[in-house]
Design an enzyme around this catalytic site. Structure first.
Site, PDB file in Angstrom:
ATOM      1  N   CYS A  20       5.087   8.927   6.122  1.00 43.83           N
ATOM      2  CA  CYS A  20       3.732   8.536   5.745  1.00 43.83           C
ATOM      3  C   CYS A  20       3.591   7.019   5.680  1.00 43.83           C
ATOM      4  CB  CYS A  20       3.402   9.148   4.382  1.00 43.83           C
ATOM      5  SG  CYS A  20       1.726   8.825   3.834  1.00 43.83           S
ATOM      6  N   CYS A  65      -5.603  -1.197   5.072  1.00 42.90           N
ATOM      7  CA  CYS A  65      -4.893  -0.952   3.817  1.00 42.90           C
ATOM      8  C   CYS A  65      -3.546  -1.678   3.889  1.00 42.90           C
ATOM      9  CB  CYS A  65      -4.685   0.542   3.597  1.00 42.90           C
ATOM     10  SG  CYS A  65      -6.236   1.458   3.396  1.00 42.90           S
ATOM     11  N   CYS A  74       0.005   0.106   4.748  1.00 42.72           N
ATOM     12  CA  CYS A  74       0.032   1.055   5.868  1.00 42.72           C
ATOM     13  C   CYS A  74       0.299   0.325   7.183  1.00 42.72           C
ATOM     14  CB  CYS A  74      -1.297   1.808   5.932  1.00 42.72           C
ATOM     15  SG  CYS A  74      -1.404   2.982   7.301  1.00 42.72           S
ATOM     16  N   CYS A  78       0.481  16.504  11.700  1.00 36.97           N
ATOM     17  CA  CYS A  78      -0.298  15.347  11.252  1.00 36.97           C
ATOM     18  C   CYS A  78      -0.842  14.645  12.493  1.00 36.97           C
ATOM     19  CB  CYS A  78       0.603  14.414  10.447  1.00 36.97           C
ATOM     20  SG  CYS A  78      -0.187  12.880   9.910  1.00 36.97           S
TER      21      CYS A  78
END
Length: 357
Positions: free
Chosen positions: A338, A117, A120, A106
């Site tokens: 994530c 966002c 995040c 990633c």
């Protein structure tokens, strides 16, 4: 004195043009790409099938430069996270996720992210600048160099690290060219994925420019909720986003699918009604939904949905014929999961200052 050209910035066509200007034949491109991407030799003087004159010329006008690795952290589940120094008090992060049948890297495309966002960690750091093609590709090379000695391999590359790839189009496209090129990394188009929050005009251009896989950070089935979670939705609402997705699905001659990412936030977007709205939105679309349990970080007030709630949400989508999977959280103990990538960003947007006041 002119600045040396970093050859990691150049895809095959750009290297052909570079060597043509030096009066060299196109086969030089194949030679130097093999040295860099197959043999991992970065000193021109060691590239002995190049003429001495060309080696001297390249040493004078070109380079193969890497950013510095600040740290490398291993999670208990085998995930590896690198922090990389991009200069001027800026770091980015990349993550390697090993699986039984594959190894996914990633990577980041920007220093920070301008899209803010709300769920995040990267969005809370603000934004500094785009990464160059060389800085993107260097991440893959660095990971390769670190992993090869331990017998691990990179089978998939995903632009799901720091930044919005579709706000750094040309560098990302050029990096994709190198990822797909048999002379460099030789990945198949299904093994390279660009994840976007929905920069509609760029998504439409991407459909024709690079034949890679597409993931959409959706996270809400309605405009009202998505405006709150993914602020770019105010500029490109869901109807426009889905139209761009349709353009992608119908571009080219090979069958395409889209992965829709949906972070599960307790009491925010995880109700039965939300699941039904999402199923209705994606009805008839060649797509899969990836439900992502929210990974907490210090600045956030969100909580992760319960396992039971996620299973119920998934079952509603299944019942409506929507292919759905739940992502297993990986690398959480080194903040590599994530939504947790933060790096170090010298914020040019002043958004972090505004939050403090």
């Amino acid at each position: 004195m002119n600045e040396k050209q970093n050859l990691l910035n150049y895809n095959q066509q750009a290297l052909n043009d570079f060597f043509a200007k030096l009066g060299e034949k196109p086969y030089r491109t194949k030679q130097i790409m093999k040295w860099i991407y197959k043999d991992h030799v970065f000193d021109f003087n060691q590239m002995l099938n190049l003429s001495k004159k060309l080696r001297e010329q390249l040493t004078e006008i070109a380079c193969i430069d890497f950013p510095t690795v600040v740290s490398k952290n291993h999670a208990l589940d085998g995930v590896v996270k690198w922090v990389i120094d991009m200069g001027s008090e800026n770091n980015v992060e990349m993550v390697y996720i090993p699986e039984k049948d594959r190894g996914t890297l990633c990577i980041s495309s920007q220093v920070g992210c301008a899209l803010a966002c709300t769920f995040c960690s990267t969005g809370y750091q603000g934004f500094n600048r785009n990464l160059s093609t060389a800085e993107i590709i260097a991440q893959v090379l660095i990971a390769n160099l670190h992993l090869t000695s331990s017998g691990k391999r990179i089978s998939n590359v995903v632009f799901m690290g720091m930044g919005e790839p579709m706000l750094n189009e040309e560098a990302v496209y050029s990096a994709c060219d190198l990822l797909l090129d048999d002379l460099s990394f030789g990945l198949s188009r299904r093994k390279v994925t660009i994840s976007s929050s929905g920069v509609v005009p760029a998504l439409e251009r991407m459909s024709e420019r690079v034949p890679v896989s597409l993931a959409i950070s959706l996270h809400a089935p309605t405009d009202d909720l998505r405006d709150e979670l993914v602020p770019i939705n105010k500029k490109y609402p869901i109807k426009e986003l889905m139209r761009a997705c349709d353009v992608y699905l119908n571009a080219g001659t090979q069958e395409r699918h889209i992965l829709f990412e949906y972070v599960m936030l307790k009491g925010v977007n995880d109700s039965q009604q939300h699941a039904e709205q999402l199923a209705k939105l994606l009805k008839g679309v060649s797509a899969k939904v990836n439900l992502i349990p929210f990974n907490p970080f210090p600045q956030s007030e969100y909580q992760v949905s319960s396992v039971r709630t996620i299973e119920k949400f998934q079952n509603i989508l299944f019942s409506q014929g929507i292919r759905t999977m739940t992502r297993r959280t990986r690398g959480e103990d080194v903040d590599a999961a994530c939504g947790q990538l933060a790096g170090k960003v010298k914020d040019k947007t002043k958004r972090t200052d505004a939050r403090r006041n």
